[in-house]
Design a protein around this motif. Structure first.
Motif, short mmCIF file in Angstrom:
data_model
loop_
_atom_site.label_atom_id
_atom_site.label_comp_id
_atom_site.label_asym_id
_atom_site.label_seq_id
_atom_site.Cartn_x
_atom_site.Cartn_y
_atom_site.Cartn_z
N SER A 67 0.81 -1.13 -0.09
CA SER A 67 0.07 -0.43 0.19
C SER A 67 0.87 1.30 0.15
O SER A 67 0.15 2.04 -0.59
N LEU A 68 1.66 1.09 0.84
CA LEU A 68 2.76 2.44 0.52
C LEU A 68 3.26 2.30 -0.28
O LEU A 68 3.34 3.39 -1.15
N HIS A 69 3.64 1.77 -1.40
CA HIS A 69 4.31 1.80 -2.54
C HIS A 69 3.78 2.26 -4.00
O HIS A 69 4.02 3.05 -4.63
N SER A 70 1.86 1.99 -3.80
CA SER A 70 0.97 2.30 -4.82
C SER A 70 0.41 3.54 -3.98
O SER A 70 0.90 4.71 -5.13
N ALA A 71 0.89 4.36 -3.07
CA ALA A 71 0.28 5.92 -2.48
C ALA A 71 1.18 6.90 -3.34
O ALA A 71 1.80 7.29 -3.63
N VAL A 72 3.06 6.08 -3.58
CA VAL A 72 3.61 6.98 -3.21
C VAL A 72 4.03 7.28 -5.10
O VAL A 72 3.90 8.15 -5.24
N LEU A 85 -6.66 2.95 12.45
CA LEU A 85 -6.58 3.60 10.35
C LEU A 85 -7.73 4.42 10.08
O LEU A 85 -7.71 5.36 9.13
N SER A 86 -8.95 3.84 10.94
CA SER A 86 -10.48 4.37 10.42
C SER A 86 -10.10 5.41 10.72
O SER A 86 -10.82 7.02 10.71
N ALA A 103 -7.74 7.59 11.63
CA ALA A 103 -7.05 8.51 10.45
C ALA A 103 -8.03 8.96 9.31
O ALA A 103 -7.38 10.23 8.39
N ILE A 104 -8.40 8.06 8.85
CA ILE A 104 -8.62 8.10 7.77
C ILE A 104 -10.19 8.75 7.47
O ILE A 104 -10.25 10.14 6.53
N THR A 105 -10.90 9.26 8.81
CA THR A 105 -12.07 10.23 9.13
C THR A 105 -11.47 11.58 8.91
O THR A 105 -11.99 12.32 8.33
N ILE A 106 -10.31 11.98 9.99
CA ILE A 106 -9.35 13.46 9.87
C ILE A 106 -9.28 12.88 8.66
O ILE A 106 -9.06 14.53 8.85
N GLY A 107 -8.29 12.46 7.91
CA GLY A 107 -7.66 12.74 6.81
C GLY A 107 -8.74 12.88 5.77
O GLY A 107 -8.59 14.32 4.59
N PHE A 108 -10.09 12.80 5.35
CA PHE A 108 -10.78 12.92 4.62
C PHE A 108 -12.34 14.63 4.63
O PHE A 108 -12.29 15.39 3.88
N ILE A 109 -11.93 14.81 6.83
CA ILE A 109 -12.09 16.00 7.18
C ILE A 109 -11.76 16.92 5.80
O ILE A 109 -11.68 18.31 5.99
N ALA A 154 -6.75 19.48 -2.91
CA ALA A 154 -7.43 18.25 -2.05
C ALA A 154 -6.70 16.26 -2.48
O ALA A 154 -7.58 16.00 -2.30
N GLN A 155 -6.82 16.94 -4.17
CA GLN A 155 -6.57 15.08 -4.67
C GLN A 155 -5.36 14.66 -3.78
O GLN A 155 -5.67 13.22 -3.95
N PHE A 156 -4.55 15.14 -3.42
CA PHE A 156 -3.16 14.25 -2.86
C PHE A 156 -3.33 14.13 -1.28
O PHE A 156 -2.64 13.27 -0.80
N ALA A 157 -4.43 13.97 -0.66
CA ALA A 157 -5.09 13.98 0.45
C ALA A 157 -5.23 12.27 0.93
O ALA A 157 -4.72 11.63 1.64
N ASP A 158 -5.33 11.94 -0.33
CA ASP A 158 -5.71 10.84 -0.22
C ASP A 158 -4.17 9.47 -0.26
O ASP A 158 -4.15 8.52 0.40
N PRO A 159 -3.39 9.51 -1.07
CA PRO A 159 -2.36 9.31 -1.17
C PRO A 159 -1.66 9.14 -0.10
O PRO A 159 -0.69 8.95 0.31
N ALA A 160 -1.63 10.83 0.59
CA ALA A 160 -1.14 11.55 1.38
C ALA A 160 -1.21 10.67 2.80
O ALA A 160 -0.19 10.28 3.77
N MET A 161 -2.23 10.34 3.03
CA MET A 161 -2.10 9.70 4.30
C MET A 161 -2.33 8.02 4.33
O MET A 161 -1.29 7.80 5.26
N MET A 162 -2.37 7.80 3.16
CA MET A 162 -1.90 6.62 2.91
C MET A 162 0.07 6.43 4.01
O MET A 162 0.32 4.84 4.43
N ILE A 163 0.52 7.04 3.01
CA ILE A 163 1.26 6.58 3.40
C ILE A 163 2.32 7.73 4.64
O ILE A 163 3.63 6.45 4.96
N LEU A 164 1.57 8.16 5.42
CA LEU A 164 1.80 8.11 6.59
C LEU A 164 1.73 7.50 7.82
O LEU A 164 1.72 7.11 8.15
N MET A 165 0.38 7.00 7.31
CA MET A 165 0.02 5.62 7.87
C MET A 165 0.50 3.80 7.92
O MET A 165 0.94 3.30 8.97
N SER A 166 1.58 4.31 6.42
CA SER A 166 2.12 3.54 6.88
C SER A 166 3.41 2.97 7.14
O SER A 166 4.47 2.01 7.69
#
Length: 299
Positions: free
Chosen positions: A97-102, A160-161, A163-169, A183-195
């Motif tokens: 998932s980290l690889h996909s987010a990067v 994880l949940s 982080a997802i909620t805070i990130g999307f808010i 805003a479109q970079f929020a999804d992969p950025a959250m994934m990188i931080l969580m990984s």
């Protein structure tokens, strides 16, 4: 492991499997519909958790069966083996998932509907949080490495949940500003931080399981408790024998202790050794582990 503990373990693992199946299906379907990398990861993680929980349940049932010639020393070793497999699988999911987010960060990000994603995240926080709390409470009432691994899985899923909620808010707020294109970079950025955060949990699971598989020294709390009780026992039986801790290791729910007995007289009475063994087993019963105690008469 006593029959009651075994039954409770199976009930908790079954509850965990049923709950994980619901989150897995919901996360995968919604993640694919809204195109969120993070929600898909959450669904995949729940699916992996379900499969690993079913594995734990199968092994829990198998361990309770009679030992056969292939396991002359019992099946306790299967528990840390399953935990090691869990850790490796979870670590693999996180790294992929980290690889996909990067890659997504360098290809323009991912556009996600933040309102739907936020609602999903909030529901997940409540559900996963309850599962984490419920299983953690059960793990306090009876000791089980498999249940401990379930607690860690649900802890990761809950965080994880959150982080997802805070990130999307945050993404929704940004979308209402002049910086909406970020805003479109929020999804992969959250994934990188969580990984980066989640890598530690499966790494610790693998490390601790390997320590048990290699029969290394247990954690300091267990070792100190064993050493303390042996020293106290030695003072009680000092007239007839001296005791020396030769080795101690924890494998699954078994605590294996080897003690060398040095007679202070020409020969030691068998009754004295049996009495010392009974006292030590009683003192160490507070550890809630299956004690495998071996006392060797040393010359």
């Amino acid at each position: 492991m006593c029959a009651r503990t075994s039954l409770n373990e199976k009930r908790v693992l079954t509850f965990s499997a049923l709950l994980a199946s619901g989150f897995a299906g919901g996360g995968l379907v919604l993640g694919l519909l809204v195109g969120s990398l993070v929600i898909v990861f959450d669904g995949v993680y729940s699916l992996v958790s379900l499969l690993l929980t079913l594995l734990s349940l199968a092994v829990s049932r198998y361990i309770q069966g009679p030992s056969v010639s292939r396991f002359p020393f019992g099946k306790a070793v299967l528990e840390p083996l399953v935990i090691a497999v869990k850790g490796i699988v979870i670590l693999t999911v996180v790294l992929y998932s980290l690889h996909s987010a990067v890659l997504a960060m360098f290809t323009g990000g991912r556009e996600v509907n933040p309102s739907i994603a936020t609602l999903f995240g909030a529901i997940n926080v409540i559900g996963c949080g309850y599962a984490w709390w419920f299983i953690a409470q059960k793990s306090k009432r009876f000791s089980s490495g498999l249940i401990g691994a379930e607690v860690k899985q649900w802890q990761m899923d809950t965080l994880l949940s959150v982080a997802i909620t805070i990130g999307f808010i945050a993404a929704w707020i940004v979308s209402k500003t002049p910086y909406a294109h970020y805003a479109q970079f929020a999804d992969p950025a959250m994934m990188i931080l969580m990984s980066f955060y989640f890598i530690k949990v499966p790494f610790d699971m693998i490390r601790n399981a390997l320590r048990e598989l290699l029969m290394m020294k247990p954690n300091e709390n267990i070792y100190a408790a064993v050493d303390k009780e042996i020293l106290a026992l030695e003072h009680q039986v000092s007239d007839s024998m001296e005791l020396e801790l030769a080795g101690v290791t924890k494998i699954g729910q078994e605590l294996r202790i080897n003690i060398d007995v040095y007679p202070n007289q020409t020969q030691v009475q068998v009754a004295d050794v049996i009495k010392a063994r009974r006292i030590l087993k009683h003192k160490l019963s507070s550890l809630s582990l299956d004690l495998q105690l071996t006392m060797n008469i040393a010359s």
